[in-house]
Design a protein around this motif. Structure first.
Motif, PDB file in Angstrom:
ATOM      1  N   TYR A  33      44.628  67.552  56.231  1.00 19.17           N
ATOM      2  CA  TYR A  33      45.335  67.269  54.976  1.00 19.17           C
ATOM      3  C   TYR A  33      45.617  68.541  54.171  1.00 19.17           C
ATOM      4  N   GLY A  52      47.265  61.729  57.814  1.00 22.02           N
ATOM      5  CA  GLY A  52      47.018  60.289  57.783  1.00 22.02           C
ATOM      6  C   GLY A  52      46.824  59.777  56.367  1.00 22.02           C
ATOM      7  N   ASP A  92      52.098  60.118  57.912  1.00 15.97           N
ATOM      8  CA  ASP A  92      51.809  58.688  57.936  1.00 15.97           C
ATOM      9  C   ASP A  92      52.592  58.018  56.805  1.00 15.97           C
ATOM     10  N   LYS A 121      54.519  58.103  61.355  1.00 18.14           N
ATOM     11  CA  LYS A 121      53.773  56.988  61.952  1.00 18.14           C
ATOM     12  C   LYS A 121      53.820  55.817  60.985  1.00 18.14           C
ATOM     13  N   HIS A 145      52.039  51.801  65.333  1.00 17.64           N
ATOM     14  CA  HIS A 145      50.572  51.685  65.173  1.00 17.64           C
ATOM     15  C   HIS A 145      50.195  50.201  65.258  1.00 17.64           C
ATOM     16  N   LEU A 188      50.159  54.275  68.659  1.00 17.68           N
ATOM     17  CA  LEU A 188      48.735  54.431  68.353  1.00 17.68           C
ATOM     18  C   LEU A 188      48.064  53.059  68.445  1.00 17.68           C
ATOM     19  N   VAL A 221      42.922  60.194  69.036  1.00 22.56           N
ATOM     20  CA  VAL A 221      42.993  60.711  67.669  1.00 22.56           C
ATOM     21  C   VAL A 221      41.662  60.459  66.981  1.00 22.56           C
ATOM     22  N   VAL A 223      39.732  61.110  62.916  1.00 20.83           N
ATOM     23  CA  VAL A 223      39.815  61.604  61.541  1.00 20.83           C
ATOM     24  C   VAL A 223      38.941  62.867  61.489  1.00 20.83           C
TER      25      VAL A 223
END
Ligand code: KIV
Length: 273
Positions: A33, A52, A92, A121, A145, A188, A221, A223
């Motif tokens: 981020y 995200g 995202d 996404k 997703h 995803l 993926v 976080v």
């Protein structure tokens, strides 16, 4: 840390990711981020840096991703894209930012033109197909997703594995195929039983990216904060703390990239049946 020069040579693209799938080579995606973490991820060999909407939880401290705004994603996408030389930057689309085609086109355009993203996404099933189709038509790479869609938490009543019953599994497989037919470049899959994720992966030409969906997906993926072991609250089953055995953040991300490529992550303990 010095600013990295912007250079699109050698940038990861949807075409290069497709070639990875065709060759049976796994690739990795990681959230970031801000510029510092994004630069480390880029240098560690992460293929896609996802800005995200999980930032609503790990950066902003909310208990869901629902409060995240378009301007939040735009700001963080700009921070990330400024330093990513090789990795694709994916923005995202937050809650309600793609509820109709004109709004989705407007917001995705902002993420690409003002944010410097190379892809977007978006969560959702059959009802988002017209949006996926429109974005694809205008040259915006899309990652669909399916499975657990955290933006639906207030309808779902919690974060749960999706696709365990036959009817939902059948619908998800159908939605995956129609996402591809509508122009999605990637899919995803979040918190989906391994067997279903494998079936979806094998039936698609486009790559699948799993989180809690097993090692059979074409990519994985995580976080970033789960990878670094600094998540607060309940640690998700699919998470692994790569920093615990690495000497630095860069080494931890490199270990993640290597484990994904080798098919060593996720292990059975990170998956659902
Ligand atoms: O927002 C996010 O970080 C995500 C992950 C679950 C991949 O969508």
């Amino acid at each position: 840390m010095s600013t990295l020069p912007k250079d699109n040579t050698g940038k990861v693209t949807v075409t290069s990711l497709l070639k990875h799938k065709e060759a049976g080579e796994k690739f990795s995606m990681l959230t970031a981020y801000d510029a510092s973490f994004a630069a480390v991820a880029d240098q560690a060999g992460v293929d896609i840096v996802l800005v995200g909407d999980s930032l609503g939880m790990v950066v902003q401290g909310h208990d869901s991703t629902v409060p995240v705004k378009v301007d939040d994603i735009l700001y963080h996408t700009r921070c990330v894209s400024t330093v990513c030389r090789r990795a694709m930057v994916m923005a995202d689309m937050p809650f309600m930012s793609f509820r109709d085609v004109p709004l989705a086109l407007e917001n995705a355009t902002r993420f690409m033109q003002d944010g410097g993203a190379q892809a977007v996404k978006l969560e959702g099933g059959g009802h988002v197909l017209p949006v996926v189709e429109a974005l694809a038509k205008y040259g915006i790479p899309v990652c669909a997703h399916l499975g657990l869609q955290p933006q639906y938490v207030n309808k779902l009543g919690g974060y749960r594995v999706q696709g365990r019953d036959k009817a939902t599994a059948k619908r998800m497989l159908h939605e995956a195929r129609t996402m591809q037919d509508s122009g999605a470049d990637m899919l995803l899959l979040e918190c989906v039983p391994v067997e279903l994720a494998n079936e979806i992966t094998q039936s698609l030409i486009i790559p699948t990216i799993g989180i809690g969906a097993g090692a059979g997906c074409d990519a994985q993926v995580l976080v970033l904060y789960d990878l670094l072991g600094i998540s607060f609250g309940k640690i998700p089953k699919f998470a692994r703390n790569f920093l615990a055995e690495a000497g630095s953040i860069q080494a931890a991300i490199e270990a993640y990239v290597k484990a994904v490529k080798a098919g060593d992550f996720p292990a059975a303990e990170h998956t659902f049946n």
